[in-house]
Design a protein around this motif. Structure first.
Motif, PDB file in Angstrom:
ATOM      1  N   GLY A 110     -20.380 -62.339  -7.153  1.00 13.20           N
ATOM      2  CA  GLY A 110     -21.432 -61.889  -6.249  1.00 13.20           C
ATOM      3  C   GLY A 110     -22.328 -60.791  -6.784  1.00 13.20           C
ATOM      4  O   GLY A 110     -22.915 -60.044  -6.017  1.00 13.20           O
ATOM      5  N   GLU A 111     -22.463 -60.685  -8.101  1.00 14.03           N
ATOM      6  CA  GLU A 111     -23.250 -59.607  -8.703  1.00 14.03           C
ATOM      7  C   GLU A 111     -24.750 -59.862  -8.688  1.00 14.03           C
ATOM      8  O   GLU A 111     -25.525 -58.921  -8.689  1.00 14.03           O
ATOM      9  CB  GLU A 111     -22.825 -59.407 -10.164  1.00 14.03           C
ATOM     10  CG  GLU A 111     -21.413 -58.947 -10.342  1.00 14.03           C
ATOM     11  CD  GLU A 111     -20.956 -59.056 -11.791  1.00 14.03           C
ATOM     12  OE1 GLU A 111     -21.648 -59.696 -12.608  1.00 14.03           O
ATOM     13  OE2 GLU A 111     -19.896 -58.494 -12.086  1.00 14.03           O
ATOM     14  N   ARG A 112     -25.164 -61.123  -8.728  1.00 11.64           N
ATOM     15  CA  ARG A 112     -26.582 -61.443  -8.884  1.00 11.64           C
ATOM     16  C   ARG A 112     -27.222 -61.809  -7.551  1.00 11.64           C
ATOM     17  O   ARG A 112     -26.785 -62.733  -6.886  1.00 11.64           O
ATOM     18  CB  ARG A 112     -26.738 -62.590  -9.878  1.00 11.64           C
ATOM     19  CG  ARG A 112     -26.235 -62.190 -11.268  1.00 11.64           C
ATOM     20  CD  ARG A 112     -26.405 -63.270 -12.281  1.00 11.64           C
ATOM     21  NE  ARG A 112     -27.823 -63.560 -12.462  1.00 11.64           N
ATOM     22  CZ  ARG A 112     -28.276 -64.679 -12.992  1.00 11.64           C
ATOM     23  NH1 ARG A 112     -27.424 -65.601 -13.388  1.00 11.64           N
ATOM     24  NH2 ARG A 112     -29.557 -64.877 -13.139  1.00 11.64           N
ATOM     25  N   VAL A 113     -28.289 -61.093  -7.212  1.00 17.06           N
ATOM     26  CA  VAL A 113     -28.966 -61.311  -5.937  1.00 17.06           C
ATOM     27  C   VAL A 113     -29.499 -62.738  -5.844  1.00 17.06           C
ATOM     28  O   VAL A 113     -29.319 -63.407  -4.812  1.00 17.06           O
ATOM     29  CB  VAL A 113     -30.121 -60.296  -5.746  1.00 17.06           C
ATOM     30  CG1 VAL A 113     -30.900 -60.596  -4.482  1.00 17.06           C
ATOM     31  CG2 VAL A 113     -29.584 -58.877  -5.720  1.00 17.06           C
ATOM     32  N   SER A 114     -30.133 -63.219  -6.905  1.00 22.08           N
ATOM     33  CA  SER A 114     -30.709 -64.566  -6.862  1.00 22.08           C
ATOM     34  C   SER A 114     -29.626 -65.619  -6.642  1.00 22.08           C
ATOM     35  O   SER A 114     -29.800 -66.562  -5.862  1.00 22.08           O
ATOM     36  CB  SER A 114     -31.493 -64.867  -8.138  1.00 22.08           C
ATOM     37  OG  SER A 114     -30.651 -64.785  -9.275  1.00 22.08           O
ATOM     38  N   ARG A 115     -28.493 -65.453  -7.280  1.00 21.19           N
ATOM     39  CA  ARG A 115     -27.385 -66.397  -7.092  1.00 21.19           C
ATOM     40  C   ARG A 115     -26.820 -66.294  -5.681  1.00 21.19           C
ATOM     41  O   ARG A 115     -26.445 -67.290  -5.074  1.00 21.19           O
ATOM     42  CB  ARG A 115     -26.281 -66.138  -8.125  1.00 21.19           C
ATOM     43  CG  ARG A 115     -25.197 -67.210  -8.073  1.00 21.19           C
ATOM     44  CD  ARG A 115     -24.146 -66.948  -9.099  1.00 21.19           C
ATOM     45  NE  ARG A 115     -24.763 -66.950 -10.413  1.00 21.19           N
ATOM     46  CZ  ARG A 115     -24.349 -67.657 -11.438  1.00 21.19           C
ATOM     47  NH1 ARG A 115     -23.302 -68.435 -11.296  1.00 21.19           N
ATOM     48  NH2 ARG A 115     -24.943 -67.593 -12.595  1.00 21.19           N
ATOM     49  N   ASN A 116     -26.768 -65.075  -5.134  1.00 19.34           N
ATOM     50  CA  ASN A 116     -26.273 -64.889  -3.772  1.00 19.34           C
ATOM     51  C   ASN A 116     -27.195 -65.545  -2.750  1.00 19.34           C
ATOM     52  O   ASN A 116     -26.730 -66.087  -1.744  1.00 19.34           O
ATOM     53  CB  ASN A 116     -26.100 -63.405  -3.454  1.00 19.34           C
ATOM     54  CG  ASN A 116     -24.965 -62.779  -4.238  1.00 19.34           C
ATOM     55  OD1 ASN A 116     -24.219 -63.468  -4.921  1.00 19.34           O
ATOM     56  ND2 ASN A 116     -24.846 -61.475  -4.159  1.00 19.34           N
ATOM     57  N   ILE A 117     -28.501 -65.495  -3.002  1.00 20.91           N
ATOM     58  CA  ILE A 117     -29.448 -66.155  -2.102  1.00 20.91           C
ATOM     59  C   ILE A 117     -29.220 -67.671  -2.139  1.00 20.91           C
ATOM     60  O   ILE A 117     -29.134 -68.326  -1.094  1.00 20.91           O
ATOM     61  CB  ILE A 117     -30.903 -65.798  -2.465  1.00 20.91           C
ATOM     62  CG1 ILE A 117     -31.157 -64.312  -2.165  1.00 20.91           C
ATOM     63  CG2 ILE A 117     -31.892 -66.683  -1.717  1.00 20.91           C
ATOM     64  CD1 ILE A 117     -32.463 -63.776  -2.718  1.00 20.91           C
ATOM     65  N   VAL A 118     -29.097 -68.218  -3.340  1.00 18.24           N
ATOM     66  CA  VAL A 118     -28.831 -69.657  -3.478  1.00 18.24           C
ATOM     67  C   VAL A 118     -27.484 -70.002  -2.832  1.00 18.24           C
ATOM     68  O   VAL A 118     -27.355 -71.015  -2.134  1.00 18.24           O
ATOM     69  CB  VAL A 118     -28.863 -70.091  -4.965  1.00 18.24           C
ATOM     70  CG1 VAL A 118     -28.357 -71.512  -5.142  1.00 18.24           C
ATOM     71  CG2 VAL A 118     -30.267 -69.938  -5.521  1.00 18.24           C
ATOM     72  N   ALA A 119     -26.488 -69.150  -3.034  1.00 25.57           N
ATOM     73  CA  ALA A 119     -25.163 -69.371  -2.443  1.00 25.57           C
ATOM     74  C   ALA A 119     -25.252 -69.387  -0.922  1.00 25.57           C
ATOM     75  O   ALA A 119     -24.691 -70.272  -0.259  1.00 25.57           O
ATOM     76  CB  ALA A 119     -24.199 -68.280  -2.910  1.00 25.57           C
ATOM     77  N   PRO A 173     -28.142 -59.026   1.708  1.00 30.81           N
ATOM     78  CA  PRO A 173     -28.219 -57.576   1.483  1.00 30.81           C
ATOM     79  C   PRO A 173     -26.969 -56.839   1.960  1.00 30.81           C
ATOM     80  O   PRO A 173     -26.522 -55.881   1.307  1.00 30.81           O
ATOM     81  CB  PRO A 173     -29.457 -57.129   2.258  1.00 30.81           C
ATOM     82  CG  PRO A 173     -29.881 -58.270   3.095  1.00 30.81           C
ATOM     83  CD  PRO A 173     -29.205 -59.500   2.584  1.00 30.81           C
ATOM     84  N   LEU A 174     -26.375 -57.300   3.071  1.00 31.56           N
ATOM     85  CA  LEU A 174     -25.154 -56.665   3.551  1.00 31.56           C
ATOM     86  C   LEU A 174     -24.012 -56.865   2.547  1.00 31.56           C
ATOM     87  O   LEU A 174     -23.222 -55.947   2.305  1.00 31.56           O
ATOM     88  CB  LEU A 174     -24.776 -57.220   4.924  1.00 31.56           C
ATOM     89  CG  LEU A 174     -23.621 -56.542   5.658  1.00 31.56           C
ATOM     90  CD1 LEU A 174     -23.855 -55.050   5.820  1.00 31.56           C
ATOM     91  CD2 LEU A 174     -23.420 -57.198   7.024  1.00 31.56           C
ATOM     92  N   GLY A 175     -23.949 -58.046   1.953  1.00 26.79           N
ATOM     93  CA  GLY A 175     -22.927 -58.310   0.936  1.00 26.79           C
ATOM     94  C   GLY A 175     -23.061 -57.396  -0.269  1.00 26.79           C
ATOM     95  O   GLY A 175     -22.071 -56.874  -0.775  1.00 26.79           O
ATOM     96  N   LEU A 176     -24.289 -57.198  -0.721  1.00 26.50           N
ATOM     97  CA  LEU A 176     -24.514 -56.301  -1.861  1.00 26.50           C
ATOM     98  C   LEU A 176     -24.152 -54.863  -1.510  1.00 26.50           C
ATOM     99  O   LEU A 176     -23.538 -54.147  -2.307  1.00 26.50           O
ATOM    100  CB  LEU A 176     -25.955 -56.402  -2.338  1.00 26.50           C
ATOM    101  CG  LEU A 176     -26.326 -57.733  -2.987  1.00 26.50           C
ATOM    102  CD1 LEU A 176     -27.837 -57.828  -3.195  1.00 26.50           C
ATOM    103  CD2 LEU A 176     -25.587 -57.915  -4.304  1.00 26.50           C
ATOM    104  N   ALA A 177     -24.509 -54.431  -0.298  1.00 32.01           N
ATOM    105  CA  ALA A 177     -24.184 -53.073   0.136  1.00 32.01           C
ATOM    106  C   ALA A 177     -22.671 -52.882   0.254  1.00 32.01           C
ATOM    107  O   ALA A 177     -22.123 -51.868  -0.204  1.00 32.01           O
ATOM    108  CB  ALA A 177     -24.862 -52.768   1.461  1.00 32.01           C
TER     109      ALA A 177
END
Length: 192
Positions: A110-119, A173-177
């Motif tokens: 879960g490090e990459r924002v772009s991958r998290n959006i696609v996920a 964004p909540l996941g990254l935070a």
């Protein structure tokens, strides 16, 4: 890693999955219902955001279990949804699992924002497709006319897509935070 530390990490991982399942359950309560033709209804809710968040925080299996269990328990608490509970478990499991699978691919966790959006989008729209397909088939089996069925499914599609987009906008964004906060507290490594 010592056996005691390994058991401690497994316990903390199970606790994280349980906590995420509880969050899925509670967030599913935050909703408003939209009446449809034929006495049916659909709803806008925050549960899907936490299903995706479970995948982003605990990975594919943990995310799938948290999403499935929390949503399953929510369905069991409402007599209207009890018959759908097994399907809900499977569909929400798929949602959290796919989100976690993509976010954690290539050991990224879960490090990459772009991958998290696609996920998030993949998990959310997989659920939408499963949910709408089930509804369409059920309506046919219950003798609903094609036109009435398409009207109901069309309305459910609009609310489901809205739910999906809201879920991604909240979860990523909540996941990254949360990931950052868990790393600072030295808990991230303990649940992975």
């Amino acid at each position: 890693m010592s056996d005691t530390k390994h058991k401690s990490n497994q316990t903390q991982r199970l606790a994280a999955i349980g906590l995420m399942a509880a969050l899925v359950f509670v967030s599913s309560l935050i909703s408003f219902e939209i009446p449809l033709a034929g006495g049916e209804s659909t709803r806008i809710h925050l549960g899907n955001a936490f299903c995706l968040l479970a995948g982003l925080i605990t990975g594919p299996v943990g995310g799938g279990l948290a999403a499935g269990i929390g949503s399953f328990l929510f369905d069991l608490m409402n007599p209207k949804y009890i018959p759908s509970a097994p399907f809900t478990f499977l569909f929400k499991f798929a949602m959290g699992f796919l989100c976690g699978l993509i976010a954690y691919a290539h050991n990224r966790k879960g490090e990459r924002v772009s991958r998290n959006i696609v996920a998030g989008l993949t998990g959310a729209f997989t659920y939408v497709i499963l949910y709408l397909t089930k509804g369409f088939i059920e309506n046919i089996l219950y003798g609903q006319s094609i036109q009435a069925n398409l009207t109901i499914i069309g309305t459910k599609a609009v609310t489901s897509i809205t739910n999906a987009l809201i879920a991604v906008v909240i979860a990523v964004p909540l996941g990254l935070a949360l990931r950052t906060a868990l790393k600072r507290a030295h808990l991230w490594e303990r649940i992975h």
